[in-house]
Scaffold this active site. Structure first.
Site, PDB file in Angstrom:
ATOM      1  N   ALA A 163      -3.979 -10.299 -23.347  1.00  0.00           N
ATOM      2  CA  ALA A 163      -4.057  -8.988 -22.711  1.00  0.00           C
ATOM      3  C   ALA A 163      -4.591  -9.195 -21.299  1.00  0.00           C
ATOM      4  O   ALA A 163      -5.274 -10.190 -21.024  1.00  0.00           O
ATOM      5  CB  ALA A 163      -4.993  -8.085 -23.510  1.00  0.00           C
ATOM      6  N   GLY A 176      -3.715 -11.924 -26.991  1.00  0.00           N
ATOM      7  CA  GLY A 176      -2.572 -11.046 -27.242  1.00  0.00           C
ATOM      8  C   GLY A 176      -1.255 -11.804 -27.287  1.00  0.00           C
ATOM      9  O   GLY A 176      -0.295 -11.343 -27.910  1.00  0.00           O
ATOM     10  N   GLU A 199      -1.082 -13.120 -30.742  1.00  0.00           N
ATOM     11  CA  GLU A 199      -0.836 -11.955 -31.607  1.00  0.00           C
ATOM     12  C   GLU A 199       0.617 -11.489 -31.496  1.00  0.00           C
ATOM     13  O   GLU A 199       1.238 -11.104 -32.483  1.00  0.00           O
ATOM     14  CB  GLU A 199      -1.800 -10.817 -31.224  1.00  0.00           C
ATOM     15  CG  GLU A 199      -3.247 -11.144 -31.568  1.00  0.00           C
ATOM     16  CD  GLU A 199      -4.221 -10.124 -30.986  1.00  0.00           C
ATOM     17  OE1 GLU A 199      -4.270  -9.980 -29.742  1.00  0.00           O
ATOM     18  OE2 GLU A 199      -4.927  -9.471 -31.772  1.00  0.00           O
ATOM     19  N   GLU A 240     -10.667 -14.590 -27.599  1.00  0.00           N
ATOM     20  CA  GLU A 240     -11.402 -13.356 -27.290  1.00  0.00           C
ATOM     21  C   GLU A 240     -12.909 -13.531 -27.403  1.00  0.00           C
ATOM     22  O   GLU A 240     -13.680 -12.960 -26.633  1.00  0.00           O
ATOM     23  CB  GLU A 240     -10.949 -12.222 -28.238  1.00  0.00           C
ATOM     24  CG  GLU A 240      -9.567 -11.677 -27.947  1.00  0.00           C
ATOM     25  CD  GLU A 240      -8.448 -12.434 -28.638  1.00  0.00           C
ATOM     26  OE1 GLU A 240      -8.689 -13.540 -29.165  1.00  0.00           O
ATOM     27  OE2 GLU A 240      -7.320 -11.914 -28.648  1.00  0.00           O
TER      28      GLU A 240
HETATM   29  N1  COA Z   1      -5.486 -11.543 -17.805  1.00  0.00           N
HETATM   30  C1  COA Z   1      -5.430 -11.436 -16.476  1.00  0.00           C
HETATM   31  N2  COA Z   1      -5.173 -12.475 -15.664  1.00  0.00           N
HETATM   32  C2  COA Z   1      -4.977 -13.651 -16.224  1.00  0.00           C
HETATM   33  C3  COA Z   1      -5.014 -13.859 -17.614  1.00  0.00           C
HETATM   34  C4  COA Z   1      -5.280 -12.742 -18.427  1.00  0.00           C
HETATM   35  N3  COA Z   1      -5.309 -12.810 -19.753  1.00  0.00           N
HETATM   36  N4  COA Z   1      -4.783 -15.161 -17.881  1.00  0.00           N
HETATM   37  C5  COA Z   1      -4.584 -15.770 -16.691  1.00  0.00           C
HETATM   38  N5  COA Z   1      -4.701 -14.863 -15.682  1.00  0.00           N
HETATM   39  C6  COA Z   1      -4.572 -15.103 -14.239  1.00  0.00           C
HETATM   40  C7  COA Z   1      -5.781 -15.842 -13.695  1.00  0.00           C
HETATM   41  O1  COA Z   1      -6.822 -14.937 -13.414  1.00  0.00           O
HETATM   42  C8  COA Z   1      -5.175 -16.467 -12.442  1.00  0.00           C
HETATM   43  O2  COA Z   1      -5.110 -15.482 -11.426  1.00  0.00           O
HETATM   44  P1  COA Z   1      -5.458 -15.882  -9.888  1.00  0.00           P
HETATM   45  O3  COA Z   1      -4.372 -16.860  -9.503  1.00  0.00           O
HETATM   46  O4  COA Z   1      -5.374 -14.583  -9.158  1.00  0.00           O
HETATM   47  O5  COA Z   1      -6.820 -16.512  -9.920  1.00  0.00           O
HETATM   48  C9  COA Z   1      -3.748 -16.795 -12.859  1.00  0.00           C
HETATM   49  O6  COA Z   1      -3.484 -15.982 -14.015  1.00  0.00           O
HETATM   50  C10 COA Z   1      -3.562 -18.250 -13.243  1.00  0.00           C
HETATM   51  O7  COA Z   1      -4.533 -18.581 -14.240  1.00  0.00           O
HETATM   52  P2  COA Z   1      -5.590 -19.777 -14.103  1.00  0.00           P
HETATM   53  O8  COA Z   1      -6.771 -19.439 -14.950  1.00  0.00           O
HETATM   54  O9  COA Z   1      -5.845 -20.098 -12.669  1.00  0.00           O
HETATM   55  O10 COA Z   1      -4.743 -20.968 -14.749  1.00  0.00           O
HETATM   56  P3  COA Z   1      -5.329 -22.272 -15.485  1.00  0.00           P
HETATM   57  O11 COA Z   1      -4.159 -23.163 -15.671  1.00  0.00           O
HETATM   58  O12 COA Z   1      -6.526 -22.791 -14.790  1.00  0.00           O
HETATM   59  O13 COA Z   1      -5.809 -21.734 -16.940  1.00  0.00           O
HETATM   60  C11 COA Z   1      -5.637 -20.446 -18.984  1.00  0.00           C
HETATM   61  C12 COA Z   1      -4.893 -21.206 -17.850  1.00  0.00           C
HETATM   62  C13 COA Z   1      -4.577 -19.731 -19.837  1.00  0.00           C
HETATM   63  C14 COA Z   1      -6.435 -21.428 -19.853  1.00  0.00           C
HETATM   64  C15 COA Z   1      -6.618 -19.419 -18.362  1.00  0.00           C
HETATM   65  O14 COA Z   1      -5.886 -18.636 -17.428  1.00  0.00           O
HETATM   66  C16 COA Z   1      -7.252 -18.475 -19.347  1.00  0.00           C
HETATM   67  O15 COA Z   1      -8.179 -18.861 -20.040  1.00  0.00           O
HETATM   68  N6  COA Z   1      -6.749 -17.201 -19.420  1.00  0.00           N
HETATM   69  C17 COA Z   1      -7.319 -16.194 -20.256  1.00  0.00           C
HETATM   70  C18 COA Z   1      -6.956 -16.396 -21.704  1.00  0.00           C
HETATM   71  C19 COA Z   1      -7.630 -15.351 -22.558  1.00  0.00           C
HETATM   72  O16 COA Z   1      -8.847 -15.293 -22.675  1.00  0.00           O
HETATM   73  N7  COA Z   1      -6.825 -14.480 -23.186  1.00  0.00           N
HETATM   74  C20 COA Z   1      -7.313 -13.435 -24.044  1.00  0.00           C
HETATM   75  C21 COA Z   1      -7.466 -12.183 -23.282  1.00  0.00           C
HETATM   76  S1  COA Z   1      -8.052 -10.842 -24.316  1.00  0.00           S
END
Ligand code: COA
Length: 263
Positions: A69, A114, A117, A137
Protein backbone atom coordinates in the site's frame (compact mmCIF):
# COMPACT_ATOMS: atom_id res chain seq x y z
CA UNK A 1 -13.25 -2.48 -24.07
CA UNK A 2 -12.31 -1.63 -20.47
CA UNK A 3 -13.71 1.08 -18.24
CA UNK A 4 -10.58 3.14 -18.73
CA UNK A 5 -8.79 5.35 -19.29
CA UNK A 6 -6.62 4.44 -16.35
CA UNK A 7 -3.79 6.54 -15.04
CA UNK A 8 -2.06 3.81 -13.04
CA UNK A 9 -2.96 0.61 -14.90
CA UNK A 10 -2.29 -0.77 -18.36
CA UNK A 11 -4.83 -3.27 -19.68
CA UNK A 12 -3.89 -5.35 -22.75
CA UNK A 13 -5.73 -8.09 -24.59
CA UNK A 14 -4.36 -11.11 -26.44
CA UNK A 15 -7.31 -13.22 -27.54
CA UNK A 16 -9.11 -14.54 -24.46
CA UNK A 17 -6.32 -13.44 -22.10
CA UNK A 18 -6.31 -9.95 -20.57
CA UNK A 19 -3.24 -8.58 -18.80
CA UNK A 20 -3.46 -5.88 -16.14
CA UNK A 21 -0.16 -4.16 -15.34
CA UNK A 22 0.02 -1.97 -12.23
CA UNK A 23 1.94 1.00 -13.58
CA UNK A 24 3.49 3.27 -10.95
CA UNK A 25 7.12 2.19 -11.37
CA UNK A 26 8.55 5.29 -9.65
CA UNK A 27 7.08 4.09 -6.34
CA UNK A 28 7.58 0.38 -7.16
CA UNK A 29 3.86 0.11 -8.09
CA UNK A 30 2.64 0.97 -4.58
CA UNK A 31 -1.14 0.84 -4.34
CA UNK A 32 -2.71 4.21 -3.58
CA UNK A 33 -6.48 4.73 -3.34
CA UNK A 34 -6.77 5.72 -7.00
CA UNK A 35 -4.91 2.61 -8.18
CA UNK A 36 -7.10 0.38 -6.01
CA UNK A 37 -10.18 2.02 -7.49
CA UNK A 38 -8.87 1.60 -11.04
CA UNK A 39 -8.15 -2.05 -10.26
CA UNK A 40 -11.72 -2.49 -8.99
CA UNK A 41 -13.14 -1.01 -12.20
CA UNK A 42 -10.83 -3.06 -14.45
CA UNK A 43 -11.67 -6.32 -12.67
CA UNK A 44 -15.43 -5.68 -12.82
CA UNK A 45 -15.15 -4.85 -16.50
CA UNK A 46 -13.14 -7.99 -17.33
CA UNK A 47 -15.49 -10.10 -15.18
CA UNK A 48 -18.43 -8.98 -17.32
CA UNK A 49 -16.65 -9.36 -20.67
CA UNK A 50 -17.50 -12.90 -21.83
CA UNK A 51 -14.69 -12.85 -24.40
CA UNK A 52 -12.13 -12.66 -21.55
CA UNK A 53 -11.47 -16.07 -20.01
CA UNK A 54 -8.28 -15.56 -18.00
CA UNK A 55 -6.54 -12.52 -16.47
CA UNK A 56 -2.82 -12.02 -15.80
CA UNK A 57 -1.86 -9.44 -13.18
CA UNK A 58 1.67 -8.05 -13.03
CA UNK A 59 3.71 -4.95 -12.14
CA UNK A 60 5.56 -2.63 -14.49
CA UNK A 61 9.35 -2.51 -14.55
CA UNK A 62 11.87 -5.16 -13.62
CA UNK A 63 12.04 -4.48 -9.92
CA UNK A 64 8.63 -4.75 -8.39
CA UNK A 65 5.26 -6.47 -8.63
CA UNK A 66 3.70 -4.24 -5.96
CA UNK A 67 5.71 -2.87 -3.00
CA UNK A 68 2.63 -2.55 -0.83
CA UNK A 69 0.00 0.00 0.00
CA UNK A 70 1.18 3.56 -0.56
CA UNK A 71 2.88 4.49 2.71
CA UNK A 72 2.22 8.22 2.08
CA UNK A 73 -1.50 7.48 2.48
CA UNK A 74 -1.05 4.98 5.33
CA UNK A 75 0.80 7.63 7.35
CA UNK A 76 -2.31 9.86 7.35
CA UNK A 77 -4.91 7.30 8.47
CA UNK A 78 -7.20 7.98 11.40
CA UNK A 79 -9.08 5.20 13.23
CA UNK A 80 -12.18 5.63 11.07
CA UNK A 81 -10.42 6.21 7.76
CA UNK A 82 -8.03 3.34 8.51
CA UNK A 83 -10.92 0.92 8.91
CA UNK A 84 -12.54 2.16 5.69
CA UNK A 85 -9.19 1.97 3.89
CA UNK A 86 -8.72 -1.67 4.93
CA UNK A 87 -12.28 -2.59 3.96
CA UNK A 88 -11.89 -0.92 0.55
CA UNK A 89 -8.74 -2.93 -0.17
CA UNK A 90 -10.36 -6.12 1.11
CA UNK A 91 -13.35 -5.49 -1.16
CA UNK A 92 -11.18 -5.04 -4.28
CA UNK A 93 -9.15 -8.17 -3.51
CA UNK A 94 -12.35 -10.15 -2.78
CA UNK A 95 -13.56 -9.10 -6.24
CA UNK A 96 -10.41 -10.60 -7.75
CA UNK A 97 -10.94 -13.84 -5.83
CA UNK A 98 -14.62 -14.07 -6.78
CA UNK A 99 -14.58 -12.69 -10.35
CA UNK A 100 -15.25 -16.18 -11.66
CA UNK A 101 -12.21 -16.35 -13.96
CA UNK A 102 -8.69 -17.52 -13.17
CA UNK A 103 -6.40 -14.59 -12.30
CA UNK A 104 -2.68 -15.39 -12.53
CA UNK A 105 -0.26 -13.20 -10.58
CA UNK A 106 3.02 -12.87 -12.50
CA UNK A 107 5.29 -11.75 -9.66
CA UNK A 108 8.14 -9.90 -11.35
CA UNK A 109 9.87 -8.51 -8.23
CA UNK A 110 8.87 -7.22 -4.80
CA UNK A 111 5.49 -8.50 -3.61
CA UNK A 112 5.41 -6.89 -0.20
CA UNK A 113 2.54 -5.99 2.13
CA UNK A 114 -0.45 -5.17 -0.08
CA UNK A 115 1.52 -6.65 -3.00
CA UNK A 116 1.77 -10.04 -1.33
CA UNK A 117 -1.90 -9.73 -0.33
CA UNK A 118 -2.82 -8.89 -3.93
CA UNK A 119 -0.92 -11.92 -5.23
CA UNK A 120 -2.63 -14.14 -2.64
CA UNK A 121 -6.08 -12.98 -3.79
CA UNK A 122 -5.22 -14.28 -7.28
CA UNK A 123 -6.05 -17.84 -8.32
CA UNK A 124 -2.42 -18.81 -9.05
CA UNK A 125 0.99 -17.23 -8.47
CA UNK A 126 4.03 -17.54 -10.75
CA UNK A 127 7.19 -15.83 -9.49
CA UNK A 128 10.42 -14.72 -11.11
CA UNK A 129 13.38 -16.30 -9.31
CA UNK A 130 14.50 -12.83 -8.17
CA UNK A 131 11.12 -11.99 -6.57
CA UNK A 132 10.88 -11.22 -2.86
CA UNK A 133 7.69 -11.74 -0.91
CA UNK A 134 6.72 -10.65 2.56
CA UNK A 135 4.38 -8.86 4.92
CA UNK A 136 6.62 -6.08 6.33
CA UNK A 137 3.77 -4.09 7.94
CA UNK A 138 5.07 -4.93 11.41
CA UNK A 139 8.16 -2.82 10.63
CA UNK A 140 5.88 0.20 10.14
CA UNK A 141 4.07 -0.46 13.42
CA UNK A 142 0.94 -1.63 11.61
CA UNK A 143 -0.67 -4.92 10.56
CA UNK A 144 -1.81 -6.16 7.14
CA UNK A 145 -5.25 -4.77 6.29
CA UNK A 146 -6.10 -6.35 2.95
CA UNK A 147 -6.83 -9.81 4.43
CA UNK A 148 -3.15 -10.81 4.54
CA UNK A 149 -3.45 -12.34 8.00
CA UNK A 150 -6.24 -14.57 6.69
CA UNK A 151 -5.09 -15.53 3.19
CA UNK A 152 -1.49 -16.13 4.26
CA UNK A 153 -2.46 -18.48 7.09
CA UNK A 154 -4.81 -20.37 4.76
CA UNK A 155 -2.13 -20.68 2.06
CA UNK A 156 0.95 -21.60 4.09
CA UNK A 157 -0.48 -22.66 7.47
CA UNK A 158 -0.55 -20.92 10.84
CA UNK A 159 3.10 -21.43 11.85
CA UNK A 160 4.77 -20.14 8.70
CA UNK A 161 2.21 -17.33 8.39
CA UNK A 162 2.83 -16.11 11.94
CA UNK A 163 6.59 -16.16 11.37
CA UNK A 164 6.29 -14.08 8.19
CA UNK A 165 3.77 -11.67 9.75
CA UNK A 166 5.66 -11.18 13.03
CA UNK A 167 9.19 -10.88 11.62
CA UNK A 168 8.21 -8.91 8.52
CA UNK A 169 11.13 -10.60 6.75
CA UNK A 170 11.25 -10.82 2.97
CA UNK A 171 11.48 -14.37 1.66
CA UNK A 172 12.92 -15.57 -1.65
CA UNK A 173 10.83 -16.98 -4.48
CA UNK A 174 12.39 -20.40 -3.78
CA UNK A 175 11.29 -20.27 -0.12
CA UNK A 176 7.84 -19.01 -1.18
CA UNK A 177 7.60 -22.05 -3.47
CA UNK A 178 8.61 -24.41 -0.65
CA UNK A 179 5.88 -22.92 1.56
CA UNK A 180 3.22 -23.17 -1.15
CA UNK A 181 2.94 -19.38 -1.35
CA UNK A 182 3.72 -19.45 -5.09
CA UNK A 183 2.85 -22.23 -7.56
CA UNK A 184 5.88 -21.94 -9.87
CA UNK A 185 9.24 -20.18 -10.03
CA UNK A 186 10.83 -19.33 -13.39
CA UNK A 187 13.59 -16.99 -14.58
CA UNK A 188 12.65 -13.35 -14.95
CA UNK A 189 13.07 -13.64 -18.73
CA UNK A 190 10.55 -16.49 -18.83
CA UNK A 191 8.00 -15.03 -16.41
CA UNK A 192 5.49 -13.51 -18.81
CA UNK A 193 5.92 -16.38 -21.28
CA UNK A 194 5.12 -18.91 -18.55
CA UNK A 195 2.16 -16.83 -17.31
CA UNK A 196 0.79 -16.63 -20.87
CA UNK A 197 1.30 -20.38 -21.38
CA UNK A 198 -0.69 -21.20 -18.23
CA UNK A 199 -3.31 -18.56 -19.12
CA UNK A 200 -3.80 -19.97 -22.62
CA UNK A 201 -4.11 -23.52 -21.27
CA UNK A 202 -6.80 -22.36 -18.82
CA UNK A 203 -8.52 -20.28 -21.52
CA UNK A 204 -9.15 -23.50 -23.49
CA UNK A 205 -10.97 -25.15 -20.55
CA UNK A 206 -14.71 -24.96 -19.92
CA UNK A 207 -15.28 -21.48 -18.38
CA UNK A 208 -18.30 -22.40 -16.27
CA UNK A 209 -16.50 -25.43 -14.81
CA UNK A 210 -13.47 -23.22 -14.04
CA UNK A 211 -15.76 -20.76 -12.27
CA UNK A 212 -17.44 -23.49 -10.24
CA UNK A 213 -14.09 -25.00 -9.18
CA UNK A 214 -12.85 -21.61 -7.96
CA UNK A 215 -16.19 -21.14 -6.16
CA UNK A 216 -16.14 -24.64 -4.61
CA UNK A 217 -12.58 -24.21 -3.31
CA UNK A 218 -12.83 -20.64 -2.04
CA UNK A 219 -16.33 -20.79 -0.58
CA UNK A 220 -15.89 -24.39 0.54
CA UNK A 221 -12.91 -23.37 2.69
CA UNK A 222 -15.23 -21.13 4.67
CA UNK A 223 -17.76 -23.91 5.38
CA UNK A 224 -17.77 -27.08 7.40
CA UNK A 225 -16.64 -30.12 5.38
CA UNK A 226 -20.23 -31.43 5.10
CA UNK A 227 -21.60 -28.04 3.99
CA UNK A 228 -18.77 -27.75 1.47
CA UNK A 229 -19.53 -31.22 0.10
CA UNK A 230 -23.16 -30.19 -0.27
CA UNK A 231 -22.13 -26.99 -2.09
CA UNK A 232 -19.84 -29.02 -4.39
CA UNK A 233 -22.69 -31.42 -5.19
CA UNK A 234 -25.00 -28.51 -6.07
CA UNK A 235 -22.37 -27.07 -8.42
CA UNK A 236 -21.83 -30.53 -9.90
CA UNK A 237 -25.55 -30.70 -10.62
CA UNK A 238 -25.52 -27.21 -12.13
CA UNK A 239 -22.57 -27.95 -14.40
CA UNK A 240 -24.57 -30.91 -15.78
CA UNK A 241 -26.95 -28.34 -17.32
CA UNK A 242 -24.22 -26.85 -19.53
CA UNK A 243 -23.58 -27.37 -23.24
CA UNK A 244 -19.88 -27.53 -22.34
CA UNK A 245 -20.53 -30.64 -20.22
CA UNK A 246 -22.17 -32.33 -23.20
CA UNK A 247 -19.37 -31.17 -25.52
CA UNK A 248 -16.59 -32.30 -23.12
CA UNK A 249 -17.97 -35.78 -22.55
CA UNK A 250 -18.94 -36.26 -26.24
CA UNK A 251 -15.50 -35.10 -27.44
CA UNK A 252 -13.84 -37.67 -25.15
CA UNK A 253 -16.02 -40.48 -26.49
CA UNK A 254 -15.45 -39.31 -30.10
CA UNK A 255 -11.67 -39.12 -29.44
CA UNK A 256 -11.37 -35.43 -30.40
CA UNK A 257 -10.48 -32.18 -28.64
CA UNK A 258 -13.44 -30.42 -27.00
CA UNK A 259 -14.40 -26.90 -27.99
CA UNK A 260 -15.86 -25.14 -25.00
CA UNK A 261 -18.12 -22.12 -25.47
CA UNK A 262 -18.87 -21.11 -21.90
CA UNK A 263 -22.53 -22.10 -22.27
N1 COA B 1 4.63 3.30 -0.60
C1 COA B 1 5.07 4.45 -1.09
N2 COA B 1 6.25 4.59 -1.72
C2 COA B 1 7.00 3.51 -1.84
C3 COA B 1 6.61 2.24 -1.36
C4 COA B 1 5.37 2.15 -0.71
N3 COA B 1 4.88 1.01 -0.24
N4 COA B 1 7.58 1.35 -1.62
C5 COA B 1 8.56 2.01 -2.28
N5 COA B 1 8.21 3.32 -2.41
C6 COA B 1 8.99 4.40 -3.05
C7 COA B 1 10.17 4.81 -2.18
O1 COA B 1 9.75 5.74 -1.20
C8 COA B 1 11.08 5.42 -3.24
O2 COA B 1 10.62 6.73 -3.53
P1 COA B 1 11.70 7.93 -3.77
O3 COA B 1 12.44 7.52 -5.02
O4 COA B 1 10.84 9.14 -3.96
O5 COA B 1 12.58 7.94 -2.56
C9 COA B 1 10.83 4.56 -4.47
O6 COA B 1 9.58 3.90 -4.23
C10 COA B 1 11.90 3.50 -4.67
O7 COA B 1 12.02 2.74 -3.46
P2 COA B 1 13.39 2.56 -2.65
O8 COA B 1 13.04 2.30 -1.22
O9 COA B 1 14.33 3.68 -2.93
O10 COA B 1 13.95 1.24 -3.35
P3 COA B 1 14.93 0.15 -2.70
O11 COA B 1 15.34 -0.73 -3.82
O12 COA B 1 15.98 0.79 -1.87
O13 COA B 1 13.98 -0.71 -1.70
C11 COA B 1 11.96 -1.87 -1.03
C12 COA B 1 12.91 -1.46 -2.19
C13 COA B 1 10.72 -2.52 -1.65
C14 COA B 1 12.66 -2.87 -0.10
C15 COA B 1 11.57 -0.61 -0.21
O14 COA B 1 11.09 0.36 -1.12
C16 COA B 1 10.49 -0.84 0.82
O15 COA B 1 10.78 -1.38 1.88
N6 COA B 1 9.22 -0.43 0.51
C17 COA B 1 8.14 -0.51 1.44
C18 COA B 1 7.63 -1.92 1.56
C19 COA B 1 6.53 -1.98 2.60
O16 COA B 1 6.73 -1.75 3.78
N7 COA B 1 5.30 -2.30 2.15
C20 COA B 1 4.16 -2.41 3.01
C21 COA B 1 3.41 -1.14 3.03
S1 COA B 1 1.96 -1.23 4.08
Amino acid sequence: MTAGPFENLLVDRDGAVATITINRPKVLNALNTQTLDELRRAILDLAHDASVRVVILTGSGEKSFVAGADINEIALQTPTSGRTHAMTGQHVFDLIETMGKPVIAAINGYALGGGCELAMACTMRIAADSAKLGQPEINLGIIPGYAGTQRLSRLVGRGAALEMLLTGDQISAADAYRLGLVNRVVTGANLMGEARKVAQALAAKAPIALRFIIDAVNNGLQMSFREAENHEATLFGLVATTEDMREGTRAFLEKRKPEFKGK
